[in-house]
Write a protein that holds these residues in place. Structure first.
Motif, PDB file in Angstrom:
ATOM      1  N   VAL A   1      52.410  16.611  28.600  1.00 13.44           N
ATOM      2  CA  VAL A   1      53.728  16.321  29.169  1.00 13.44           C
ATOM      3  C   VAL A   1      54.507  15.446  28.184  1.00 13.44           C
ATOM      4  O   VAL A   1      53.918  14.805  27.310  1.00 13.44           O
ATOM      5  CB  VAL A   1      53.626  15.620  30.540  1.00 13.44           C
TER       6      VAL A   1
ATOM      7  N   ARG B   1      57.299  10.844  30.533  1.00 11.27           N
ATOM      8  CA  ARG B   1      56.797  11.059  31.893  1.00 11.27           C
ATOM      9  C   ARG B   1      55.408  10.452  32.026  1.00 11.27           C
ATOM     10  O   ARG B   1      54.478  10.816  31.303  1.00 11.27           O
ATOM     11  CB  ARG B   1      56.769  12.548  32.231  1.00 11.27           C
TER      12      ARG B   1
ATOM     13  N   ARG C   1      49.164  24.003  33.189  1.00  9.35           N
ATOM     14  CA  ARG C   1      50.534  23.516  33.389  1.00  9.35           C
ATOM     15  C   ARG C   1      51.108  24.171  34.651  1.00  9.35           C
ATOM     16  O   ARG C   1      51.546  25.320  34.615  1.00  9.35           O
ATOM     17  CB  ARG C   1      51.397  23.837  32.177  1.00  9.35           C
TER      18      ARG C   1
ATOM     19  N   ARG D   1      53.728  22.989  36.714  1.00  7.73           N
ATOM     20  CA  ARG D   1      55.192  22.954  36.869  1.00  7.73           C
ATOM     21  C   ARG D   1      55.783  21.891  35.976  1.00  7.73           C
ATOM     22  O   ARG D   1      55.206  20.812  35.801  1.00  7.73           O
ATOM     23  CB  ARG D   1      55.572  22.658  38.329  1.00  7.73           C
ATOM     24  N   ASP D   2      56.959  22.179  35.423  1.00  4.74           N
ATOM     25  CA  ASP D   2      57.779  21.208  34.711  1.00  4.74           C
ATOM     26  C   ASP D   2      59.181  21.293  35.285  1.00  4.74           C
ATOM     27  O   ASP D   2      59.902  22.266  35.036  1.00  4.74           O
ATOM     28  CB  ASP D   2      57.803  21.489  33.206  1.00  4.74           C
TER      29      ASP D   2
ATOM     30  N   SER E   1      56.478  16.597  36.440  1.00  8.74           N
ATOM     31  CA  SER E   1      55.567  17.599  35.874  1.00  8.74           C
ATOM     32  C   SER E   1      54.249  17.514  36.630  1.00  8.74           C
ATOM     33  O   SER E   1      53.764  16.410  36.931  1.00  8.74           O
ATOM     34  CB  SER E   1      55.307  17.343  34.387  1.00  8.74           C
TER      35      SER E   1
ATOM     36  N   ARG F   1      50.135  18.868  36.687  1.00  5.17           N
ATOM     37  CA  ARG F   1      49.076  19.431  35.871  1.00  5.17           C
ATOM     38  C   ARG F   1      47.760  19.448  36.660  1.00  5.17           C
ATOM     39  O   ARG F   1      47.463  18.539  37.422  1.00  5.17           O
ATOM     40  CB  ARG F   1      48.845  18.601  34.597  1.00  5.17           C
TER      41      ARG F   1
ATOM     42  N   SER G   1      50.422  14.235  38.942  1.00  5.99           N
ATOM     43  CA  SER G   1      51.871  14.415  38.858  1.00  5.99           C
ATOM     44  C   SER G   1      52.457  13.313  37.989  1.00  5.99           C
ATOM     45  O   SER G   1      52.044  12.145  38.069  1.00  5.99           O
ATOM     46  CB  SER G   1      52.487  14.369  40.263  1.00  5.99           C
TER      47      SER G   1
END
Length: 289
Positions: free
Chosen positions: A56, A60, A85, A87-88, A93, A95, A112
């Motif tokens: 990330v 973040r 991965r 979601r971004d 984000s 993971r 998160s």
């Protein structure tokens, strides 16, 4: 003249993961020796978080994780950390990290990460009347004269100075069977100015004492004959920046135990009273009949 190794530096070295140049988002880590030969849960949790953090943006930082300890790991074997991965978004984000040995998962974790953003800001206050760390005996004070592998680990190899307010339960059961305790923690050596690393080390340190309130409530100690205890899952929320090389107070409780399982909870405060994290962990806790 010989210089004793710095146990914090040893842990920092173990937390340095190697990239796999052939496979994106795959990392490899090593383990600290342990008296029973099993990978310390806090270590693999911290490594899984650091692996996720490598994928990330630096802006973040982790604000929460949820992990399940699935199998005992072998300290003699390397651990592969495979990051997915999920979601971004514009602010967050997500993971998923699997820690693998021999092709099988020993830990599965979702974390998160969030950009630093303004917003509502409040927190519970630290309980009053708790003695400071300089007024409390350390694990080293209590165990340094004992010739046993576990005692030697806590006094010579443990990366954190651990101080139980009201007395530890390493050797003897508590005076009263209560489900609360307060513990001061601080790394025994300096830690680089890397907030992701400090948050990972906080996860590392938490796993050492999260199930102790269950033992206290049951009136038992770590030396109880036939005790079988293991972490099952771990949830953590970071509220604010933290430094593990400054004193931190863990205010702990256990709301419930049943079916051979117990739940431990903790709030983590800085010495000046700032709430920096909240933690929960369920563990298998079994005593002989």
């Amino acid at each position: 003249m010989t210089t004793e190794p710095d146990p914090t530096a040893t842990v920092l070295d173990i937390l340095r993961l190697e990239d796999d140049p052939a496979t994106p988002d795959l990392f490899t880590g090593r383990s600290l020796p342990q008296p029973r030969g099993r990978v310390f849960g806090g270590q693999v949790l911290a490594q899984a978080l650091l692996a996720a953090g490598r994928t990330v943006p630096d802006s973040r930082l982790p604000h929460s994780l949820h992990g399940y300890f699935l199998r005992a790991g072998d300290v003699r074997e390397p651990i592969a950390f495979a990051v997915e991965r999920l979601r971004d978004g514009r602010s967050f984000s997500a993971r998923r990290t699997h820690a693998l040995q021999g092709g099988e998962a020993i830990l599965s974790m979702i974390a998160s990460f969030q950009e630093d953003q303004p917003g509502l800001d409040y927190a519970d206050a630290m309980p009053t009347g708790i003695p400071g760390p300089d007024e409390v005996r350390s694990a080293h004070d209590l165990l340094s004269g004992i010739d046993h592998p576990v005692a030697k680990f806590w006094t010579q190899e443990a990366a954190f100075d651990v101080r139980h307010v009201g007395g530890a339960i390493y050797l003897d059961p508590p005076v009263e069977p209560v489900g609360q305790q307060a513990v001061w923690f601080r790394s025994r050596g300096p830690v680089p100015d890397d907030q992701l690393l400090h948050r990972a080390l906080l996860a590392y340190a938490c796993d050492q004492v999260m199930l102790e309130p269950i033992l206290r409530r049951a009136g038992r100690s770590w030396r109880t004959q036939g005790l079988s205890i293991a972490s099952l899952d771990h949830a953590m929320w970071w509220h604010r920046d933290v430094r593990v090389d400054d004193w931190l107070l863990y205010v702990q409780s256990t709301p419930s135990a049943q079916g051979g399982r117990g739940l431990g909870a903790a709030r983590v405060f800085t010495q000046d009273g700032t709430l920096v994290a909240s933690v929960a962990q369920e563990g298998m806790v079994r005593f002989p009949d």
